[in-house]
Scaffold this motif. Sequence first.
Motif, PDB file in Angstrom:
ATOM      1  N   UNK A  11       0.890  -1.280   0.249  1.00 54.38           N
ATOM      2  CA  UNK A  11       0.206   0.066   0.020  1.00 54.38           C
ATOM      3  C   UNK A  11       0.873   1.163   0.073  1.00 54.38           C
ATOM      4  N   UNK A  12       2.080   1.324   0.732  1.00 56.29           N
ATOM      5  CA  UNK A  12       2.714   2.353   0.651  1.00 56.29           C
ATOM      6  C   UNK A  12       3.547   2.693  -0.547  1.00 56.29           C
ATOM      7  N   UNK A  13       3.842   1.818  -1.169  1.00 56.26           N
ATOM      8  CA  UNK A  13       4.394   1.766  -2.658  1.00 56.26           C
ATOM      9  C   UNK A  13       3.297   2.281  -3.691  1.00 56.26           C
ATOM     10  N   UNK A  14       2.100   1.774  -3.627  1.00 58.02           N
ATOM     11  CA  UNK A  14       0.986   2.252  -4.268  1.00 58.02           C
ATOM     12  C   UNK A  14       0.810   3.696  -4.291  1.00 58.02           C
ATOM     13  N   UNK A  15       0.756   4.293  -2.895  1.00 55.83           N
ATOM     14  CA  UNK A  15       0.623   5.603  -2.442  1.00 55.83           C
ATOM     15  C   UNK A  15       1.997   6.444  -3.117  1.00 55.83           C
ATOM     16  N   UNK A  16       3.030   6.055  -3.077  1.00 57.53           N
ATOM     17  CA  UNK A  16       4.039   6.772  -3.580  1.00 57.53           C
ATOM     18  C   UNK A  16       3.949   6.966  -5.092  1.00 57.53           C
ATOM     19  N   UNK A  17       3.734   5.573  -5.820  1.00 55.00           N
ATOM     20  CA  UNK A  17       3.679   5.640  -7.084  1.00 55.00           C
ATOM     21  C   UNK A  17       2.558   6.406  -7.753  1.00 55.00           C
ATOM     22  N   UNK A  18       1.441   6.447  -6.793  1.00 57.07           N
ATOM     23  CA  UNK A  18       0.231   7.690  -7.322  1.00 57.07           C
ATOM     24  C   UNK A  18       0.337   8.832  -6.869  1.00 57.07           C
ATOM     25  N   UNK A  19       1.584   9.208  -6.460  1.00 59.92           N
ATOM     26  CA  UNK A  19       1.836  10.783  -6.175  1.00 59.92           C
ATOM     27  C   UNK A  19       1.425  11.231  -4.855  1.00 59.92           C
ATOM     28  N   UNK A  20       1.244  10.307  -3.888  1.00 61.04           N
ATOM     29  CA  UNK A  20       0.884  10.594  -2.405  1.00 61.04           C
ATOM     30  C   UNK A  20       2.041  11.759  -2.027  1.00 61.04           C
ATOM     31  N   UNK A  21       1.759  12.720  -1.475  1.00 53.55           N
ATOM     32  CA  UNK A  21       2.694  13.528  -0.819  1.00 53.55           C
ATOM     33  C   UNK A  21       2.869  13.675   0.718  1.00 53.55           C
ATOM     34  N   UNK A  22       1.478  13.696   1.178  1.00 46.81           N
ATOM     35  CA  UNK A  22       1.682  13.820   2.740  1.00 46.81           C
ATOM     36  C   UNK A  22       0.865  12.837   3.240  1.00 46.81           C
ATOM     37  N   UNK A  23       0.634  12.535   4.709  1.00 48.11           N
ATOM     38  CA  UNK A  23      -0.117  11.397   5.396  1.00 48.11           C
ATOM     39  C   UNK A  23      -1.734  11.773   5.288  1.00 48.11           C
ATOM     40  N   UNK A  24      -1.914  12.758   4.512  1.00 44.92           N
ATOM     41  CA  UNK A  24      -3.668  12.843   4.268  1.00 44.92           C
ATOM     42  C   UNK A  24      -3.934  11.798   3.311  1.00 44.92           C
ATOM     43  N   UNK A  25      -3.153  11.147   2.393  1.00 42.35           N
ATOM     44  CA  UNK A  25      -3.471  10.183   1.452  1.00 42.35           C
ATOM     45  C   UNK A  25      -3.819   8.932   2.298  1.00 42.35           C
ATOM     46  N   UNK A  26      -3.095   8.614   3.356  1.00 44.39           N
ATOM     47  CA  UNK A  26      -3.278   7.422   3.978  1.00 44.39           C
ATOM     48  C   UNK A  26      -4.532   7.374   4.980  1.00 44.39           C
ATOM     49  N   UNK A  27      -4.806   8.731   5.414  1.00 47.63           N
ATOM     50  CA  UNK A  27      -5.809   8.950   6.115  1.00 47.63           C
ATOM     51  C   UNK A  27      -7.232   8.910   5.544  1.00 47.63           C
ATOM     52  N   UNK A  28      -7.144   9.436   4.291  1.00 47.08           N
ATOM     53  CA  UNK A  28      -8.506   9.636   3.760  1.00 47.08           C
ATOM     54  C   UNK A  28      -8.771   8.136   3.062  1.00 47.08           C
ATOM     55  N   UNK A  29      -7.545   7.397   2.788  1.00 46.16           N
ATOM     56  CA  UNK A  29      -8.034   6.129   2.254  1.00 46.16           C
ATOM     57  C   UNK A  29      -8.758   5.086   3.361  1.00 46.16           C
ATOM     58  N   UNK A  30      -8.367   5.474   4.802  1.00 41.28           N
ATOM     59  CA  UNK A  30      -9.202   4.953   5.789  1.00 41.28           C
ATOM     60  C   UNK A  30     -10.581   5.193   5.991  1.00 41.28           C
ATOM     61  N   UNK A  31     -10.737   6.530   5.546  1.00 43.16           N
ATOM     62  CA  UNK A  31     -12.144   6.969   5.673  1.00 43.16           C
ATOM     63  C   UNK A  31     -13.029   6.277   4.321  1.00 43.16           C
ATOM     64  N   UNK A  32     -11.892   6.423   3.457  1.00 43.21           N
ATOM     65  CA  UNK A  32     -12.960   5.392   2.041  1.00 43.21           C
ATOM     66  C   UNK A  32     -13.385   4.211   2.471  1.00 43.21           C
ATOM     67  N   UNK A  33     -12.310   3.440   3.148  1.00 49.90           N
ATOM     68  CA  UNK A  33     -12.791   2.001   3.726  1.00 49.90           C
ATOM     69  C   UNK A  33     -14.024   2.100   4.462  1.00 49.90           C
ATOM     70  N   UNK A  34     -13.960   3.122   5.784  1.00 52.15           N
ATOM     71  CA  UNK A  34     -15.069   3.022   6.462  1.00 52.15           C
ATOM     72  C   UNK A  34     -16.311   3.393   5.792  1.00 52.15           C
TER      73      UNK A  34
END
Length: 532
Positions: A320-343
């Motif tokens: 998941x971390x490498x997918x985040x990097x390859x998709x252009x994630x810059x800050x921790x918001x991408x990890x947090x938002x993905x958690x809300x998407x799951x919820x």
Amino acid sequence: MFKTIKNDLPASIVVFFVALPLCLGIALASGAPLFSGLIAGIVGGIVVGAMSGSNIGVSGPAAGLAAIVLVAINSLGYQNFLVAVVLGGIIQLVFGALRLGIIGYFFPSSVIKGMLTGIGIIIILKQIPYFFGMDKNPQGDFAFLQVDGKNTITELLNAINALISGNISVGATVIALIAMAILILWSNVLSKKGKIFQLVQGPLVAVVVGIIFYVVTQGGSMNLESSHLVSVPVPDSFDSFKSQFNFPNFGALGNMEVWITGFTIALVASLETLLCVEATDKLDPHKNVTPTNRELFAQGTGNIVSGMIGGLPITQVIVRSSANIQSGGVSKMSAIIHGFFLLISVIVIPKLLNMIPLSVLAAVLFIVGFKLAKPSTFKSMFSLGWKQWVPFMVTILGIVFVDLLWGIFLGLVVGILIIMIKSYQNSHFLHKEGEDVDDGRIKMTLAEEVTFFNKGAILKELDNIPADSFLELDVTKTRYLDNDIIEILEDFGLKARERNVTVKLISERGIEENPKSYIEFFKREIKRKYPA
């Protein structure tokens, strides 16, 4: 953090689609309720993501813990196992307080790169059956031996045989090829054409097209069976949704096996997290450095929360971390938002999620895997020489043919053995000059640090000094000398007189040539330079 939302939002969508089937698959491989994997993914995104100091790391249930979790659940029962998860989180907080986050820095770069490449290969190999609609088990099993008793090789052979005989799911294969074409086109062409193609990511388009394909082809020759689709639990009511949560039985705190399991979870989860932190920091284009002790606090808190509401153990995970990097994630918001998407998705749109073809997600993971295991990586590691190449390849083979932790362990062992071999052979700690001149004069210079690793080589060289020679022993650069080496040199002082070897000792205090008090002089010098 919201300044980078234009980068983090699209990345979070990609991570969400990667994480969703992995959460379910790891829960299955762990012998746990499927919903427990989703809980861990949600907590890993929202709680750990908010507390972590990593900008691009993403946490969730880890395949590396699946075997441990499976055994623990069978032995303890699920509610008692949740107590061990909570205890594991508390122990991780202790690890953080003891500042044990530095452990990850002691793993060689070749092993870390081997870990990334091995995981990339595993991702590719594991997705081939899904690509052709062959494997009907949910994704997420990253060990060589799978939960259904098969292994990576047998699954691949079955997929190849089915492909040759035409016994594949036509619908799954067609939509996988379409999804792959969309992803490549988006990445290589369209993303450079305009901002809209950077904001709307290719994986999202591929997933939407996959859902449309499923709806349109129902009842036709390319119809997708339910086994070829994502499978999220669908509650009938609020009560049925609430019933999916489990809670720990703290009455099991008196059970020593619960404590042992908790410590094992804490140790393995911490190690896997620290290695992933090291790996993701290497992948990060901005080269941010994650505070490792803070990461242990974040992971420990996440495991406490996850265990309290029925979730699996959490670590930072490289897929998941490498997918985040390859998709252009810059800050921790991408990890947090993905958690809300799951919820939100498991509450609001579980039926829509269950229309996503697994073969589309396999195509997404193909791209992730290829970027981790690029041929250029093998070329660059080979060019660095065998000392880097061997641990790199051993780590890869261990991950592919056993599992993640065994691969890392084997790579580390080989790396240590190479260090010992090179330390034994190292010409810097024992430098000989003038032995090609036939005047009996030999100069040996000890390096800054000489340890017991060098014992055999120094013994060999000293024993090979011929009789009637003149030895110049230079210790002026030496800053650390192991007691084993001191004993060897003391013994050589006695042998030197017997073999008529003249010894000139050069130290910071000056030069003394073949003194009668050679041994005492040397002891004096050592004690002065290296006091206990």
